[in-house]
Design a protein around this motif. Structure first.
Motif, PDB file in Angstrom:
ATOM      1  N   ARG A 123     -34.371 -56.309 -95.157  1.00  0.00           N
ATOM      2  CA  ARG A 123     -34.067 -57.749 -95.263  1.00  0.00           C
ATOM      3  C   ARG A 123     -33.532 -58.108 -96.643  1.00  0.00           C
ATOM      4  O   ARG A 123     -32.696 -58.977 -96.786  1.00  0.00           O
ATOM      5  CB  ARG A 123     -35.319 -58.593 -94.990  1.00  0.00           C
ATOM      6  N   VAL A 124     -34.066 -57.458 -97.643  1.00  0.00           N
ATOM      7  CA  VAL A 124     -33.686 -57.740 -99.024  1.00  0.00           C
ATOM      8  C   VAL A 124     -32.766 -56.620 -99.502  1.00  0.00           C
ATOM      9  O   VAL A 124     -33.089 -55.443 -99.378  1.00  0.00           O
ATOM     10  CB  VAL A 124     -34.952 -57.819 -99.922  1.00  0.00           C
ATOM     11  N   LYS A 125     -31.634 -57.003-100.038  1.00  0.00           N
ATOM     12  CA  LYS A 125     -30.692 -56.016-100.576  1.00  0.00           C
ATOM     13  C   LYS A 125     -31.328 -55.319-101.779  1.00  0.00           C
ATOM     14  O   LYS A 125     -32.230 -55.862-102.419  1.00  0.00           O
ATOM     15  CB  LYS A 125     -29.398 -56.702-101.004  1.00  0.00           C
ATOM     16  N   VAL A 126     -30.831 -54.144-102.092  1.00  0.00           N
ATOM     17  CA  VAL A 126     -31.373 -53.344-103.190  1.00  0.00           C
ATOM     18  C   VAL A 126     -31.398 -54.148-104.491  1.00  0.00           C
ATOM     19  O   VAL A 126     -32.415 -54.193-105.186  1.00  0.00           O
ATOM     20  CB  VAL A 126     -30.582 -52.025-103.363  1.00  0.00           C
ATOM     21  N   GLU A 127     -30.294 -54.804-104.830  1.00  0.00           N
ATOM     22  CA  GLU A 127     -30.243 -55.578-106.075  1.00  0.00           C
ATOM     23  C   GLU A 127     -31.265 -56.721-106.066  1.00  0.00           C
ATOM     24  O   GLU A 127     -31.909 -56.994-107.076  1.00  0.00           O
ATOM     25  CB  GLU A 127     -28.842 -56.135-106.316  1.00  0.00           C
ATOM     26  N   GLU A 128     -31.428 -57.359-104.913  1.00  0.00           N
ATOM     27  CA  GLU A 128     -32.396 -58.458-104.811  1.00  0.00           C
ATOM     28  C   GLU A 128     -33.829 -57.941-104.964  1.00  0.00           C
ATOM     29  O   GLU A 128     -34.686 -58.622-105.528  1.00  0.00           O
ATOM     30  CB  GLU A 128     -32.243 -59.176-103.469  1.00  0.00           C
ATOM     31  N   ASN A 129     -34.067 -56.733-104.478  1.00  0.00           N
ATOM     32  CA  ASN A 129     -35.390 -56.133-104.646  1.00  0.00           C
ATOM     33  C   ASN A 129     -35.677 -55.910-106.132  1.00  0.00           C
ATOM     34  O   ASN A 129     -36.776 -56.181-106.613  1.00  0.00           O
ATOM     35  CB  ASN A 129     -35.457 -54.823-103.853  1.00  0.00           C
ATOM     36  N   TRP A 130     -34.663 -55.422-106.869  1.00  0.00           N
ATOM     37  CA  TRP A 130     -34.838 -55.242-108.317  1.00  0.00           C
ATOM     38  C   TRP A 130     -35.012 -56.603-109.000  1.00  0.00           C
ATOM     39  O   TRP A 130     -35.771 -56.724-109.965  1.00  0.00           O
ATOM     40  CB  TRP A 130     -33.663 -54.482-108.925  1.00  0.00           C
ATOM     41  N   ASP A 131     -34.317 -57.626-108.504  1.00  0.00           N
ATOM     42  CA  ASP A 131     -34.520 -58.982-109.026  1.00  0.00           C
ATOM     43  C   ASP A 131     -35.982 -59.393-108.857  1.00  0.00           C
ATOM     44  O   ASP A 131     -36.582 -59.986-109.760  1.00  0.00           O
ATOM     45  CB  ASP A 131     -33.633 -60.003-108.285  1.00  0.00           C
ATOM     46  N   LEU A 132     -36.556 -59.079-107.694  1.00  0.00           N
ATOM     47  CA  LEU A 132     -37.965 -59.416-107.447  1.00  0.00           C
ATOM     48  C   LEU A 132     -38.885 -58.675-108.419  1.00  0.00           C
ATOM     49  O   LEU A 132     -39.885 -59.240-108.880  1.00  0.00           O
ATOM     50  CB  LEU A 132     -38.352 -59.121-106.001  1.00  0.00           C
TER      51      LEU A 132
END
Length: 151
Positions: A123-132
Motif C-alpha cells: 500500500r505504501v511506496k518504498v519512498e513513503e515507507n522511508w518517509d514514515l
C-alpha cells in the motif's frame, strides 16, 4: 435403523461434553516480540530518504490515516484504538524506545507488521515507507538538558 438410533443417542450424550473439553484447552501463548525475525540485510538497510520538511509532510499524511489510531497523534502509544483494544503500544516520544533500532528495522516493521500491528505492505511506496521512518524518528522528545549541553 438400530445403529442409527444408537449413534444418534451417542451424539446427544457426547455433544454436551464437547464444550467443556474445549474450555479446558490451554490458551494460546502470549505474543512475543518478533524483532529476531528481522533479516540482517533488512536491518542494515540505510535510509536513502533524508529527513526534510517535505519527507515529514508526506509521512504525516500516512501517519494520520493509518498510525494515529494506535500510536497516537504525537506517537506516545495512546491512540483511541489502542486504548479500546487494551493494546500496549510503544511510546515513540521516549528517546529510549528506538535508540537501539536501525532505520532498516523500522522500515521492515512498517512494511511487514509487528505483533498486533498490520503491515503496510505494498500500500505504501518504498519512498513513503522511508518517509514514515523519518517521521517516527521525529517524534522523539528531546530532553530539556540536551539544548543546554550543546551551548
Amino acid at each position: 435403523m438400530t445403529r442409527f438410533t444408537l449413534v444418534l443417542h451417542a451424539l446427544f450424550l457426547i455433544a454436551p461434553a464437547l464444550p467443556a473439553q474445549q474450555a479446558q484447552t490451554p490458551a494460546a501463548p502470549a505474543k512475543t516480540p518478533s524483532y529476531a525475525a528481522i533479516p540482517v540485510t533488512a536491518a542494515r538497510e540505510p535510509n536513502p530518504v533524508k529527513s526534510s520538511p517535505e519527507s515529514l509532510a508526506r509521512a504525516k499524511k500516512w501517519w494520520t490515516l493509518d498510525c494515529v489510531m494506535c500510536h497516537g497523534k504525537d506517537g506516545d502509544g495512546k491512540g483511541e484504538t489502542a486504548k479500546d483494544m487494551k493494546l500496549t503500544v510503544s511510546d515513540f516520544t521516549n528517546p529510549a524506545t528506538l535508540k537501539d533500532r536501525t532505520d532498516g528495522e523500522l522500515f521492515y516493521i512498517i512494511k511487514t507488521g509487528h505483533q498486533d500491528m498490520p503491515p503496510e505492505g505494498q500500500r505504501v511506496k518504498v519512498e513513503e515507507n522511508w518517509d514514515l521512518v523519518n517521521y517516527v524518528r521525529s517524534l522523539v522528545k528531546k530532553a530539556p538538558d540536551a539544548d543546554q549541553k550543546t551551548q
